[in-house]
Design a protein around this motif. Sequence first.
Motif, PDB file in Angstrom:
ATOM      1  N   LEU A  81     -12.597   5.124  23.744  1.00  0.00           N
ATOM      2  CA  LEU A  81     -13.947   5.698  23.739  1.00  0.00           C
ATOM      3  C   LEU A  81     -14.801   5.069  24.833  1.00  0.00           C
ATOM      4  O   LEU A  81     -15.562   5.758  25.520  1.00  0.00           O
ATOM      5  CB  LEU A  81     -14.598   5.483  22.369  1.00  0.00           C
ATOM      6  N   GLU A  82     -14.664   3.745  24.981  1.00  0.00           N
ATOM      7  CA  GLU A  82     -15.417   3.036  26.008  1.00  0.00           C
ATOM      8  C   GLU A  82     -15.048   3.553  27.403  1.00  0.00           C
ATOM      9  O   GLU A  82     -15.927   3.806  28.241  1.00  0.00           O
ATOM     10  CB  GLU A  82     -15.127   1.541  25.902  1.00  0.00           C
ATOM     11  N   ALA A  83     -13.747   3.740  27.643  1.00  0.00           N
ATOM     12  CA  ALA A  83     -13.290   4.233  28.942  1.00  0.00           C
ATOM     13  C   ALA A  83     -13.762   5.670  29.183  1.00  0.00           C
ATOM     14  O   ALA A  83     -14.163   6.026  30.304  1.00  0.00           O
ATOM     15  CB  ALA A  83     -11.767   4.155  29.014  1.00  0.00           C
ATOM     16  N   ALA A  84     -13.716   6.497  28.136  1.00  0.00           N
ATOM     17  CA  ALA A  84     -14.141   7.894  28.268  1.00  0.00           C
ATOM     18  C   ALA A  84     -15.622   7.994  28.579  1.00  0.00           C
ATOM     19  O   ALA A  84     -16.058   8.835  29.386  1.00  0.00           O
ATOM     20  CB  ALA A  84     -13.809   8.659  26.992  1.00  0.00           C
ATOM     21  N   GLN A  85     -16.431   7.124  27.961  1.00  0.00           N
ATOM     22  CA  GLN A  85     -17.867   7.126  28.230  1.00  0.00           C
ATOM     23  C   GLN A  85     -18.155   6.622  29.640  1.00  0.00           C
ATOM     24  O   GLN A  85     -19.008   7.163  30.344  1.00  0.00           O
ATOM     25  CB  GLN A  85     -18.589   6.265  27.192  1.00  0.00           C
ATOM     26  N   ALA A  86     -17.416   5.590  30.073  1.00  0.00           N
ATOM     27  CA  ALA A  86     -17.617   5.035  31.416  1.00  0.00           C
ATOM     28  C   ALA A  86     -17.249   6.052  32.491  1.00  0.00           C
ATOM     29  O   ALA A  86     -17.874   6.102  33.564  1.00  0.00           O
ATOM     30  CB  ALA A  86     -16.800   3.760  31.580  1.00  0.00           C
ATOM     31  N   ALA A  87     -16.247   6.889  32.211  1.00  0.00           N
ATOM     32  CA  ALA A  87     -15.792   7.882  33.183  1.00  0.00           C
ATOM     33  C   ALA A  87     -16.612   9.163  33.129  1.00  0.00           C
ATOM     34  O   ALA A  87     -16.418  10.059  33.965  1.00  0.00           O
ATOM     35  CB  ALA A  87     -14.320   8.197  32.943  1.00  0.00           C
ATOM     36  N   GLY A  88     -17.509   9.252  32.165  1.00  0.00           N
ATOM     37  CA  GLY A  88     -18.352  10.432  32.064  1.00  0.00           C
ATOM     38  C   GLY A  88     -17.741  11.576  31.287  1.00  0.00           C
ATOM     39  O   GLY A  88     -18.302  12.676  31.237  1.00  0.00           O
ATOM     40  N   TYR A  89     -16.577  11.340  30.657  1.00  0.00           N
ATOM     41  CA  TYR A  89     -15.944  12.401  29.874  1.00  0.00           C
ATOM     42  C   TYR A  89     -16.587  12.565  28.505  1.00  0.00           C
ATOM     43  O   TYR A  89     -16.452  13.605  27.865  1.00  0.00           O
ATOM     44  CB  TYR A  89     -14.460  12.103  29.687  1.00  0.00           C
ATOM     45  N   LEU A  90     -17.284  11.532  28.061  1.00  0.00           N
ATOM     46  CA  LEU A  90     -17.895  11.550  26.732  1.00  0.00           C
ATOM     47  C   LEU A  90     -19.299  10.989  26.855  1.00  0.00           C
ATOM     48  O   LEU A  90     -19.493   9.873  27.353  1.00  0.00           O
ATOM     49  CB  LEU A  90     -17.054  10.706  25.763  1.00  0.00           C
ATOM     50  N   THR A  91     -20.277  11.767  26.409  1.00  0.00           N
ATOM     51  CA  THR A  91     -21.670  11.337  26.505  1.00  0.00           C
ATOM     52  C   THR A  91     -22.186  10.931  25.128  1.00  0.00           C
ATOM     53  O   THR A  91     -22.230  11.769  24.209  1.00  0.00           O
ATOM     54  CB  THR A  91     -22.558  12.473  27.039  1.00  0.00           C
ATOM     55  N   PRO A  92     -22.553   9.662  24.949  1.00  0.00           N
ATOM     56  CA  PRO A  92     -23.079   9.225  23.644  1.00  0.00           C
ATOM     57  C   PRO A  92     -24.440   9.854  23.367  1.00  0.00           C
ATOM     58  O   PRO A  92     -25.266   9.987  24.280  1.00  0.00           O
ATOM     59  CB  PRO A  92     -23.181   7.697  23.795  1.00  0.00           C
ATOM     60  N   LEU A  93     -24.654  10.241  22.131  1.00  0.00           N
ATOM     61  CA  LEU A  93     -25.905  10.884  21.757  1.00  0.00           C
ATOM     62  C   LEU A  93     -26.977   9.871  21.368  1.00  0.00           C
ATOM     63  O   LEU A  93     -28.174  10.164  21.445  1.00  0.00           O
ATOM     64  CB  LEU A  93     -25.673  11.848  20.589  1.00  0.00           C
ATOM     65  N   PHE A  94     -26.569   8.675  20.927  1.00  0.00           N
ATOM     66  CA  PHE A  94     -27.535   7.663  20.518  1.00  0.00           C
ATOM     67  C   PHE A  94     -26.890   6.276  20.590  1.00  0.00           C
ATOM     68  O   PHE A  94     -25.662   6.145  20.690  1.00  0.00           O
ATOM     69  CB  PHE A  94     -28.068   7.932  19.101  1.00  0.00           C
ATOM     70  N   LEU A  95     -27.740   5.253  20.565  1.00  0.00           N
ATOM     71  CA  LEU A  95     -27.291   3.875  20.597  1.00  0.00           C
ATOM     72  C   LEU A  95     -27.398   3.257  19.209  1.00  0.00           C
ATOM     73  O   LEU A  95     -28.292   3.603  18.433  1.00  0.00           O
ATOM     74  CB  LEU A  95     -28.134   3.050  21.579  1.00  0.00           C
ATOM     75  N   ILE A  96     -26.471   2.342  18.907  1.00  0.00           N
ATOM     76  CA  ILE A  96     -26.497   1.650  17.621  1.00  0.00           C
ATOM     77  C   ILE A  96     -26.683   0.152  17.884  1.00  0.00           C
ATOM     78  O   ILE A  96     -25.889  -0.442  18.626  1.00  0.00           O
ATOM     79  CB  ILE A  96     -25.209   1.875  16.822  1.00  0.00           C
ATOM     80  N   PRO A  97     -27.719  -0.460  17.337  1.00  0.00           N
ATOM     81  CA  PRO A  97     -27.961  -1.908  17.564  1.00  0.00           C
ATOM     82  C   PRO A  97     -26.795  -2.763  17.071  1.00  0.00           C
ATOM     83  O   PRO A  97     -26.135  -2.399  16.121  1.00  0.00           O
ATOM     84  CB  PRO A  97     -29.233  -2.187  16.755  1.00  0.00           C
TER      85      PRO A  97
END
Length: 206
Positions: free
Chosen positions: A190-206
């Motif tokens: 998931l981390e790699a997919a978000q870094a590559a722009g394939y997956l866009t997180p909708l919100f942040l979790i503290p």
Amino acid sequence: MAALLVTAFNQKKRIVALWLLALLFLAVAVSSRPAIGYETSLHEFLEITGLGFVFVAIGGRLWSILYIGTQKNRALVTTGPYSMTRNPLYFFSLTGIFGIGLMFGSLLLAFALAAVCCGVFLYTARREAAYLHGLFGEAYDGYAARTPMLVPDPRLYCGPAEVTFSPAALATTFFDSLFLIALLPLFEGLEAAQAAGYLTPLFLIP
């Protein structure tokens, strides 16, 4: 005599509840990212610490199943991990669940997951306690009076000279525990997919 009428808790209900929570957690994990940046040393620390909790959970569950094996609801097991807590399997499961939240990189998620699952385990444990009272009577009452329901008290530890265990139960517990380890490469993916722009997180979790 009324306690004898209490039936064993239907474990399928607990399993279904935990799987629903697992699916909800996966949905949250896919659609979010931790507020603590992936590139920070704090995230790495949480990830490694969480993995440590998971390994403790796996070892603890295997240790517990060595003692209970196929004896659940057949014999009153009061030695080994069961001398410190009446529900070591639930305690170590909570340890692993807390570790999963840390592996994701979120203290809030770790505590939230542990709190919700703790509620499920405590409800189940109370139902099981009523059933065990009906099965074993005063023997269980004495055991319950001196042994915590969930959080272990190491001062109470008492180990037998030897233990007879069920290889099948041990193997089942081991393979069930692999799910916890499998979450680490999932989070890394998931981390790699978000870094590559394939997956866009909708919100942040503290």
